[in-house]
Design a protein around this motif. Structure first.
Motif, PDB file in Angstrom:
ATOM      1  N   SER A  31      46.834  28.407  81.018  1.00 14.91           N
ATOM      2  CA  SER A  31      47.896  29.229  81.629  1.00 14.91           C
ATOM      3  C   SER A  31      49.292  28.825  81.146  1.00 14.91           C
ATOM      4  CB  SER A  31      47.822  29.142  83.150  1.00 14.91           C
ATOM      5  OG  SER A  31      47.919  27.796  83.573  1.00 14.91           O
ATOM      6  N   ASP A  32      49.421  27.653  80.511  1.00 20.05           N
ATOM      7  CA  ASP A  32      50.719  27.245  79.954  1.00 20.05           C
ATOM      8  C   ASP A  32      51.162  28.163  78.816  1.00 20.05           C
ATOM      9  OD1 ASP A  32      50.718  25.115  81.683  1.00 20.05           O
ATOM     10  OD2 ASP A  32      50.224  23.603  80.156  1.00 20.05           O
ATOM     11  N   TYR A  33      50.210  28.912  78.232  1.00 23.81           N
ATOM     12  CA  TYR A  33      50.504  29.657  77.008  1.00 23.81           C
ATOM     13  C   TYR A  33      50.740  31.152  77.238  1.00 23.81           C
ATOM     14  CZ  TYR A  33      48.991  25.310  74.920  1.00 23.81           C
ATOM     15  OH  TYR A  33      48.873  23.987  74.583  1.00 23.81           O
TER      16      TYR A  33
ATOM     17  N   LYS B  54      39.746  34.916  82.106  1.00 28.74           N
ATOM     18  CA  LYS B  54      38.761  33.931  82.574  1.00 28.74           C
ATOM     19  C   LYS B  54      37.872  33.465  81.422  1.00 28.74           C
ATOM     20  CE  LYS B  54      35.206  33.151  86.085  1.00 28.74           C
ATOM     21  NZ  LYS B  54      34.428  33.732  87.209  1.00 28.74           N
ATOM     22  N   GLU B  55      37.406  34.434  80.608  1.00 29.52           N
ATOM     23  CA  GLU B  55      36.562  34.088  79.454  1.00 29.52           C
ATOM     24  C   GLU B  55      37.355  33.299  78.426  1.00 29.52           C
ATOM     25  OE1 GLU B  55      33.833  36.283  76.007  1.00 29.52           O
ATOM     26  OE2 GLU B  55      35.108  37.477  77.332  1.00 29.52           O
ATOM     27  N   TYR B  56      38.601  33.717  78.169  1.00 31.20           N
ATOM     28  CA  TYR B  56      39.431  33.009  77.205  1.00 31.20           C
ATOM     29  C   TYR B  56      39.711  31.577  77.659  1.00 31.20           C
ATOM     30  CZ  TYR B  56      40.466  37.563  75.003  1.00 31.20           C
ATOM     31  OH  TYR B  56      40.384  38.772  74.370  1.00 31.20           O
ATOM     32  N   THR B  57      39.942  31.407  78.957  1.00 31.37           N
ATOM     33  CA  THR B  57      40.188  30.064  79.496  1.00 31.37           C
ATOM     34  C   THR B  57      38.974  29.175  79.308  1.00 31.37           C
ATOM     35  OG1 THR B  57      41.714  30.981  81.140  1.00 31.37           O
ATOM     36  CG2 THR B  57      40.841  28.774  81.569  1.00 31.37           C
TER      37      THR B  57
ATOM     38  N   ASN C 131      36.614  29.519  77.016  1.00 32.68           N
ATOM     39  CA  ASN C 131      36.520  29.215  75.585  1.00 32.68           C
ATOM     40  C   ASN C 131      37.491  28.106  75.191  1.00 32.68           C
ATOM     41  OD1 ASN C 131      34.651  31.254  75.240  1.00 32.68           O
ATOM     42  ND2 ASN C 131      36.029  32.655  74.184  1.00 32.68           N
ATOM     43  N   TYR C 132      38.725  28.222  75.679  1.00 36.15           N
ATOM     44  CA  TYR C 132      39.765  27.246  75.358  1.00 36.15           C
ATOM     45  C   TYR C 132      39.348  25.845  75.812  1.00 36.15           C
ATOM     46  CZ  TYR C 132      44.101  24.600  76.056  1.00 36.15           C
ATOM     47  OH  TYR C 132      45.053  23.621  76.060  1.00 36.15           O
ATOM     48  N   GLN C 133      38.855  25.752  77.020  1.00 37.13           N
ATOM     49  CA  GLN C 133      38.434  24.443  77.543  1.00 37.13           C
ATOM     50  C   GLN C 133      37.273  23.879  76.729  1.00 37.13           C
ATOM     51  OE1 GLN C 133      37.709  25.696  81.582  1.00 37.13           O
ATOM     52  NE2 GLN C 133      39.807  25.210  82.255  1.00 37.13           N
ATOM     53  N   ALA C 134      36.310  24.750  76.371  1.00 38.03           N
ATOM     54  CA  ALA C 134      35.154  24.295  75.591  1.00 38.03           C
ATOM     55  C   ALA C 134      35.546  23.895  74.175  1.00 38.03           C
ATOM     56  CB  ALA C 134      34.098  25.401  75.549  1.00 38.03           C
ATOM     57  N   SER C 135      36.689  24.411  73.700  1.00 37.44           N
ATOM     58  CA  SER C 135      37.126  24.114  72.330  1.00 37.44           C
ATOM     59  C   SER C 135      37.851  22.779  72.218  1.00 37.44           C
ATOM     60  CB  SER C 135      38.062  25.221  71.825  1.00 37.44           C
ATOM     61  OG  SER C 135      39.349  25.093  72.400  1.00 37.44           O
ATOM     62  N   GLY C 136      38.055  22.103  73.355  1.00 39.42           N
ATOM     63  CA  GLY C 136      38.785  20.842  73.349  1.00 39.42           C
ATOM     64  C   GLY C 136      40.254  20.987  73.668  1.00 39.42           C
ATOM     65  N   GLY C 137      40.621  22.094  74.305  1.00 38.64           N
ATOM     66  CA  GLY C 137      42.011  22.322  74.684  1.00 38.64           C
ATOM     67  C   GLY C 137      42.575  21.182  75.508  1.00 38.64           C
ATOM     68  N   ARG C 138      43.849  20.886  75.304  1.00 40.81           N
ATOM     69  CA  ARG C 138      44.443  19.681  75.907  1.00 40.81           C
ATOM     70  C   ARG C 138      45.434  19.978  77.025  1.00 40.81           C
ATOM     71  NH1 ARG C 138      45.393  16.603  70.135  1.00 40.81           N
ATOM     72  NH2 ARG C 138      43.179  16.256  69.694  1.00 40.81           N
ATOM     73  N   SER C 139      45.628  21.251  77.334  1.00 45.26           N
ATOM     74  CA  SER C 139      46.558  21.619  78.402  1.00 45.26           C
ATOM     75  C   SER C 139      45.857  22.589  79.336  1.00 45.26           C
ATOM     76  CB  SER C 139      47.811  22.289  77.816  1.00 45.26           C
ATOM     77  OG  SER C 139      48.498  21.409  76.954  1.00 45.26           O
ATOM     78  N   ALA C 140      46.611  23.150  80.258  1.00 50.49           N
ATOM     79  CA  ALA C 140      46.107  24.280  81.033  1.00 50.49           C
ATOM     80  C   ALA C 140      46.340  25.529  80.189  1.00 50.49           C
ATOM     81  CB  ALA C 140      46.854  24.377  82.359  1.00 50.49           C
TER      82      ALA C 140
END
Length: 274
Positions: free
Chosen positions: A173-175, A157-160, A162-171
């Protein structure tokens, strides 16, 4: 110079014993960091003095491994400091895209979360296929964990976030794939990562690379050792290569500060001058 108390002398002798016996040199690490970790291990192990631990270091390999693990720096998470990864996307990716192939050194990779984070970012930028990430640490136990790429679901949950706040372009969970307890990083992210044992204190230049990430490691080193490692990084980077340090670090007090151009002073990202 003020006289050292008995515990400080015992710690000096313990660090010397570790160096003489195993070749790991913690003598130029921050005194506060080293003392905190050693005293914690002493309490956990039920010893009364550091000298008792020195006997165990010399004669008990299992205890030695536990203490070496304690002394290494393994504080990490995926997309740690999301604004740093945003800055990488904006300021470094355009530079990396000019190279036909890319070599990236993640020094002090611990259990691999930040190396995998960079692999995700480079994948989204279309660069991972032509990139090799060299992820190094002296802590073999941490490296073995990193290679597995298995993380507790409690962290996802925390990693997700962080990923979204970093400008991540996918879900996010794809990774990874997950069950009720664990998440495992996808094989496609692992294939261009080379995990290797390398000690910043005692080893020499690792490779000629386009980018170095060593975030929140140098703060645990004394100034003389920081300068030694900075020299190694400078010699490892190509001209125009990029150095990324941690939020509490920087080039300001380094002997090599004039050899770099600041790309992002807030995120401590620097470009080696031509």
């Amino acid at each position: 110079m003020s006289a050292k108390d008995s515990t400080e002398i015992e710690i000096d002798l313990l660090l010397e014993a570790i160096y003489q016996k195993y070749g790991y040199d913690f003598r130029q690490y921050s005194d506060a960091h080293i003392k905190r970790r050693i005293m914690n291990r002493m309490i956990l192990s039920g010893y009364n003095t550091v000298s008792e631990m020195q006997f165990q270091i010399l004669h008990n390999k299992s205890f030695a491994n536990d203490l070496l693990h304690d002394l290494s720096i393994t504080v990490t998470e995926m997309f740690r400091d999301p604004n740093f990864y945003r800055s990488v996307r904006e300021k470094i990716i355009p530079i990396l895209k000019t190279y036909p192939f890319i070599k990236l050194w993640h020094a002090g990779c611990a259990t691999g979360e930040e190396a995998y984070s960079m692999a995700i970012l480079l994948t989204e930028e279309g660069l991972m296929e032509r990139t090799t990430i060299y992820a190094t640490d002296f802590n073999q136990r941490a490296l073995d964990e990193a290679k597995q790429g298995i993380f507790s679901n409690n962290l996802i949950k925390e990693y997700t976030s962080n990923y979204q706040a970093s400008g991540g372009r996918s879900a996010f969970s794809d990774y990874y794939t997950a069950d009720e307890n664990m998440a495992i990083i996808g094989q496609n992210l692992k294939k261009n990562i080379v995990w290797a044992n390398h000690n910043l204190v005692t080893d020499s230049v690792f490779a000629e690379v386009h980018m170095i990430l060593c975030r929140n490691v140098l703060i645990y080193f004394k100034k003389e050792l920081q300068n030694k490692v900075h020299k190694m990084f400078y010699e490892s980077l190509i001209n125009g290569g990029v150095l990324c340090l941690g939020s509490k670090e920087g080039m300001y007090f380094s002997e090599l500060k004039d050899a770099y151009q600041e790309l992002d002073p807030k995120q401590k990202i620097y470009k080696k001058k031509y």
